[in-house]
Design a protein around this motif. Structure first.
Motif, PDB file in Angstrom:
ATOM      1  N   UNK A  18     -39.539  31.201 146.049  1.00  0.00           N
ATOM      2  CA  UNK A  18     -39.732  30.155 145.039  1.00  0.00           C
ATOM      3  C   UNK A  18     -38.490  29.310 144.781  1.00  0.00           C
ATOM      4  N   UNK A  19     -37.345  29.756 145.287  1.00  0.00           N
ATOM      5  CA  UNK A  19     -36.094  29.062 144.975  1.00  0.00           C
ATOM      6  C   UNK A  19     -36.148  27.581 145.355  1.00  0.00           C
ATOM      7  N   UNK A  20     -36.678  27.259 146.521  1.00  0.00           N
ATOM      8  CA  UNK A  20     -36.745  25.849 146.924  1.00  0.00           C
ATOM      9  C   UNK A  20     -37.775  25.084 146.099  1.00  0.00           C
ATOM     10  N   UNK A  21     -38.834  25.771 145.656  1.00  0.00           N
ATOM     11  CA  UNK A  21     -39.841  25.111 144.812  1.00  0.00           C
ATOM     12  C   UNK A  21     -39.260  24.732 143.448  1.00  0.00           C
ATOM     13  N   UNK A  22     -38.315  25.529 142.970  1.00  0.00           N
ATOM     14  CA  UNK A  22     -37.754  25.302 141.647  1.00  0.00           C
ATOM     15  C   UNK A  22     -36.570  24.339 141.659  1.00  0.00           C
ATOM     16  N   UNK A  23     -36.062  24.040 142.839  1.00  0.00           N
ATOM     17  CA  UNK A  23     -34.907  23.157 142.936  1.00  0.00           C
ATOM     18  C   UNK A  23     -35.217  21.804 142.291  1.00  0.00           C
ATOM     19  N   UNK A  24     -34.306  21.334 141.456  1.00  0.00           N
ATOM     20  CA  UNK A  24     -34.505  20.063 140.764  1.00  0.00           C
ATOM     21  C   UNK A  24     -35.041  20.218 139.359  1.00  0.00           C
ATOM     22  N   UNK A  25     -35.575  21.407 139.053  1.00  0.00           N
ATOM     23  CA  UNK A  25     -36.024  21.638 137.677  1.00  0.00           C
ATOM     24  C   UNK A  25     -34.804  21.832 136.785  1.00  0.00           C
ATOM     25  N   UNK A  26     -35.019  21.735 135.510  1.00  0.00           N
ATOM     26  CA  UNK A  26     -33.975  22.000 134.524  1.00  0.00           C
ATOM     27  C   UNK A  26     -34.194  23.403 133.977  1.00  0.00           C
ATOM     28  N   UNK A  48     -30.158  25.004 140.685  1.00  0.00           N
ATOM     29  CA  UNK A  48     -29.872  24.915 142.114  1.00  0.00           C
ATOM     30  C   UNK A  48     -30.560  26.032 142.893  1.00  0.00           C
ATOM     31  N   UNK A  49     -30.785  27.172 142.254  1.00  0.00           N
ATOM     32  CA  UNK A  49     -31.465  28.278 142.923  1.00  0.00           C
ATOM     33  C   UNK A  49     -31.361  29.557 142.123  1.00  0.00           C
ATOM     34  N   UNK A  61     -28.393  33.190 139.027  1.00  0.00           N
ATOM     35  CA  UNK A  61     -29.057  31.940 138.664  1.00  0.00           C
ATOM     36  C   UNK A  61     -27.998  30.851 138.802  1.00  0.00           C
ATOM     37  N   UNK A  62     -28.156  30.004 139.812  1.00  0.00           N
ATOM     38  CA  UNK A  62     -27.180  28.947 140.076  1.00  0.00           C
ATOM     39  C   UNK A  62     -27.646  27.650 139.428  1.00  0.00           C
ATOM     40  N   UNK A  63     -26.848  27.173 138.485  1.00  0.00           N
ATOM     41  CA  UNK A  63     -27.106  25.913 137.802  1.00  0.00           C
ATOM     42  C   UNK A  63     -25.960  24.962 138.119  1.00  0.00           C
ATOM     43  N   UNK A  64     -26.188  23.690 137.919  1.00  0.00           N
ATOM     44  CA  UNK A  64     -25.113  22.729 138.131  1.00  0.00           C
ATOM     45  C   UNK A  64     -23.977  23.042 137.153  1.00  0.00           C
ATOM     46  N   UNK A  65     -22.814  23.443 137.683  1.00  0.00           N
ATOM     47  CA  UNK A  65     -21.661  23.743 136.852  1.00  0.00           C
ATOM     48  C   UNK A  65     -21.617  25.149 136.283  1.00  0.00           C
ATOM     49  N   UNK A  66     -22.586  26.007 136.594  1.00  0.00           N
ATOM     50  CA  UNK A  66     -22.613  27.365 136.039  1.00  0.00           C
ATOM     51  C   UNK A  66     -23.303  28.317 137.008  1.00  0.00           C
ATOM     52  N   UNK A  67     -22.680  29.462 137.226  1.00  0.00           N
ATOM     53  CA  UNK A  67     -23.267  30.529 138.026  1.00  0.00           C
ATOM     54  C   UNK A  67     -23.505  31.698 137.085  1.00  0.00           C
ATOM     55  N   UNK A  68     -24.755  31.942 136.700  1.00  0.00           N
ATOM     56  CA  UNK A  68     -25.097  32.985 135.734  1.00  0.00           C
ATOM     57  C   UNK A  68     -25.508  34.242 136.501  1.00  0.00           C
TER      58      UNK A  68
END
Length: 115
Positions: A18-26, A48-49, A61-68
């Protein structure tokens, strides 16, 4: 909305799929525990994934500017709605609940995009 619990054997292939399906979501990440209360870790950043590494037993959980990072997850729940996946809840070894809410980015009206 329906909530389902994922079996641990599914985690890696589920997130890989699902990672590619979720790419671009907030995504918004909320951490909830009895010790800390509720805290928002990230507010509606581009996603981001999301992956699970069974060797290190960690969800990333990779977000723009944050790796959780969520070490030693015990349970993972997925909340599905009419428009697809709405949220994930990951319970870690310390009983902290990491709630990752998803939404589509806001789109500008067509007239505003052409200016």
């Amino acid at each position: 909305m329906t909530t389902r619990k994922l079996d641990k054997k599914q985690w890696r292939t589920f997130f890989d799929g699902i990672s590619t399906m979720l790419e671009g979501k907030r995504a918004e990440i909320e951490v909830a525990s009895l010790r800390l209360g509720d805290q928002v870790e990230a507010e509606w950043l581009p996603l981001l994934g999301i992956t699970y590494d069974p060797k290190d037993d960690i969800v990333e959980v990779a977000l723009e500017g944050l790796d959780h990072l969520i070490p030693k997850p015990r349970e993972i729940y997925v909340e599905d709605g009419a428009e697809g996946m709405m949220a994930f809840e990951i319970v870690d070894a310390d009983d902290e609940r990491q709630i990752i809410k998803l939404r589509d980015p806001h789109m500008l009206p067509a007239s505003a995009q052409t200016r």
